[in-house]
Scaffold this active site. Structure first.
Site, short mmCIF file in Angstrom:
data_model
loop_
_atom_site.label_atom_id
_atom_site.label_comp_id
_atom_site.label_asym_id
_atom_site.label_seq_id
_atom_site.Cartn_x
_atom_site.Cartn_y
_atom_site.Cartn_z
N LYS A 181 41.82 53.92 27.42
CA LYS A 181 41.32 53.04 26.36
C LYS A 181 41.56 53.67 24.99
CE LYS A 181 37.44 50.91 28.90
NZ LYS A 181 37.84 49.51 28.80
N ARG A 225 36.54 45.82 39.42
CA ARG A 225 36.82 44.93 40.56
C ARG A 225 37.29 45.72 41.78
NH1 ARG A 225 41.14 41.84 36.87
NH2 ARG A 225 39.65 42.56 35.34
N1 BES Z 1 34.32 48.10 31.51
C1 BES Z 1 35.39 47.33 31.05
C2 BES Z 1 34.96 45.98 30.48
C3 BES Z 1 34.25 46.00 29.16
C4 BES Z 1 34.96 46.01 27.97
C5 BES Z 1 32.89 45.91 29.10
C6 BES Z 1 34.29 45.98 26.78
C7 BES Z 1 32.21 45.87 27.89
C8 BES Z 1 32.92 45.91 26.72
C9 BES Z 1 36.38 47.04 32.18
O1 BES Z 1 36.49 48.01 33.16
C10 BES Z 1 37.74 46.89 31.56
O2 BES Z 1 38.20 47.82 30.96
N2 BES Z 1 38.31 45.72 31.71
C11 BES Z 1 39.56 45.43 31.14
C12 BES Z 1 40.33 44.56 32.11
C13 BES Z 1 41.77 44.38 31.76
C14 BES Z 1 42.52 45.68 31.90
C15 BES Z 1 42.34 43.33 32.67
C16 BES Z 1 39.33 44.69 29.82
O3 BES Z 1 38.40 43.91 29.73
O4 BES Z 1 40.08 44.96 28.88
ZN ZN Z 2 37.91 49.53 32.66
#
Ligand code: BES
Ligand code: ZN
Ligand code: ZN
Length: 503
Positions: A281, A355
């Site tokens: 990230k 997931r």
């Molecule tokens: N934990 C995150 C989702 C999240 C993002 C929660 C911001 C709260 C605030 C999750 O694991 C994630 O990173 N999801 C990705 C999915 C994508 C790679 C398809 C996302 O939401 O960017």
């Molecule tokens: Zn994630």
């Protein structure tokens, strides 16, 4: 834990508001600015000061506002806190919950340790049972401060807060306190930093909690046991961390259950830190990802409440916990992972890790536990926050009846859900050319593709619902930095189980 929370006790009792003692006596005022019931009696005793403050326009009874008037020896309490209830025709139980939260937070900020909430005699009729429960829940929300790592010098707050629900119902008040405590537990587990709160520690906390509650048992699967069981999803996610993953199972199986009461499985995502892994990230706000465990926290908090309330329903809590880190041992984009269900998944983004953990938990609940209803909660997608903001969680399901039941629990608990679609064409987007599924869809509808991925593991035979709590699960308006935890989903989970028991 370095330090205890503010110890809150709540009781209901017949109360004469003019005589009642306390650091703060809170009364409700609607935005019509009319003093009614208890507020009127207090105003009389205080020589009309409350009315004068309203008349001059310094307090208007708007929601989220309050005004403090000093008792000055003319009443039993040191202060009267007028709390705005907003529009009279729109006022519901949740408005009482919020008023109690505000009053408790104010009392704590004044370093007071006793609060009387006199909200029921305010010019509108409330269901006293529901409202008493809400006052207790609100007091636990507002009286919460996460400061276990703050040295005492910095930490200005009382050690305890005793709350009286004036003219409230005793058993409903106790119920609210039990739920409030569960919610506080969830909040602490979620906000605790990732260097302290990693999967085995979360398991230790769950175990400790289960030991202290009659009727609850806890079983923890270690990495070795997860490998023996071939839980490839959760193992892949946890593979890059020095802190190995855990699957935590909390069982509550009361002796007396009505025939045909369904066995409910509550499943929570508990990524104790989500760096994104190899698909790392950006660094801005990455610290918030210590709270990527709101679903797991809510399951643990709700299980505590459900068992303490002795609800006559068999409920199993499953917490899928891992830390998502980049390392030589991490799973990679391009990897194909065999999940517990046997379905294979092509990894296209290691940041879509929630997931990959939940799919094993869901299949475990279906296959091993043979649960009748499976509900998962997860801070799953940023897309859900884009869609719904911080205040509502996305609700996806394979069963319209279950959606209805969850919406009813949502309204009663004051934790807002919003129905979103899943399945159909979204599932098509999750098909891989070289494996059964891939772990991301297209750019659009990210909450729905994630929900549809999970639906593949629940199938259509068992009732399943998914709460994407990415917004409300990582948000606490009381925290100035904008992030934090309110233990979202503890109340809606507990209420859903309570409503199931009543059927
Ligand atoms: N934990 C995150 C989702 C999240 C993002 C929660 C911001 C709260 C605030 C999750 O694991 C994630 O990173 N999801 C990705 C999915 C994508 C790679 C398809 C996302 O939401 O960017
Ligand atoms: Zn994630
Ligand atoms: Zn995540």
């Amino acid at each position: 834990m370095e330090k205890q929370l503010i110890k809150i006790s709540v009781k209901a009792g017949k109360t004469d508001v003019v005589k009642a003692k306390g650091d703060v006596l809170a009364v409700g005022v609607f935005d019509d600015g009319k003093l009614a019931g208890d507020a009127m009696s207090l105003d009389k005793a205080l020589g009309g000061w409350m009315g004068k403050i309203i008349k001059i326009g310094d307090f208007k009874g708007k929601a989220k506002t309050d005004y403090c008037v000093y008792g000055d020896g003319r009443i039993g309490a040191k202060r009267v806190l007028m709390v705005g209830l907003g529009a009279k025709d729109k006022a519901d139980t949740d408005c009482i919950r919020k008023a109690a939260e505000q009053a408790a937070a104010k009392t704590v900020s004044l370093e007071g340790s006793s609060l009387v909430c006199a909200f029921f005699n305010c010019g509108k009729k409330f269901d006293v049972k529901k409202a008493s429960q809400a006052v207790a829940e609100g007091a636990f929300l507002g009286g919460y401060k996460y400061d276990e790592f703050m040295t005492d010098k910095e930490n200005k707050r009382p050690g305890r807060l005793s709350v009286t629900v004036a003219n409230g119902d005793n058993s409903a008040t106790n119920k609210g306190a039990t739920i409030g405590l569960g919610q506080q537990l969830a909040r602490t587990l979620v906000v605790r930093p990732a260097n302290i709160m990693y999967p085995s520690q979360l398991a230790a906390e769950a175990r400790k909690m289960a030991k202290s509650v009659a009727g609850l048992t806890c079983r923890v699967m270690t990495e070795k046991q997860l490998a023996d069981k071939k839980m490839g999803g959760i193992l892949a996610v946890g593979g890059g961390s020095a802190k190995p993953p855990r699957l935590i199972e909390l069982k509550y199986s009361p002796a007396k259950i009505k025939k045909d009461t369904p066995h409910i499985a509550l499943i929570g995502k508990a990524i104790t830190f989500d760096s994104g892994g190899i698909s790392i990230k950006p660094s801005a706000n990455m610290q918030d990802m210590k709270m990527d465990m709101g679903g797991g926290g809510a399951v643990i908090g709700a299980m505590q409440a459900i068992a303490r309330l002795k609800l006559p329903v068999k409920v199993t809590g499953i917490v899928c916990s891992a830390e998502n880190m980049p390392d030589g041992t991490s799973y990679r984009p391009g990897d194909i992972v065999k999940t517990y269900s046997g379905k294979t998944v092509e990894i296209q983004n290691t940041d879509a890790e929630g997931r990959m953990c939940l799919c094993d938990g869901i299949y475990y609940a279906k296959k091993d536990l043979k649960a009748d209803i499976i509900i998962d909660a997860a801070t799953l997608t940023g897309a859900c926050v884009v869609a719904l903001g911080k205040y509502k969680a996305g609700l996806m399901s394979n069963d319209d009846g279950l959606v209805k039941q969850l919406m009813s629990a949502s309204v009663a608990s004051g934790e807002a859900l919003w129905h979103l679609p899943c399945g159909d064409e979204y599932t098509q987007e999750m098909k891989s050319e070289i494996a059964d599924l891939k772990n991301i869809g297209s750019r659009w509808g990210g909450a729905c593709t994630a929900g549809s991925f999970l639906r593949e593991f629940a199938g259509e035979e068992v009732k399943w619902a998914h709460l994407d709590i990415a917004g409300p699960g990582m948000y606490d308006p009381a925290v100035k930095s904008g992030s934090g935890s309110r233990g979202f989903a503890v109340r809606v989970f507990t209420e859903f189980v309570a409503q199931t028991a009543e059927k």
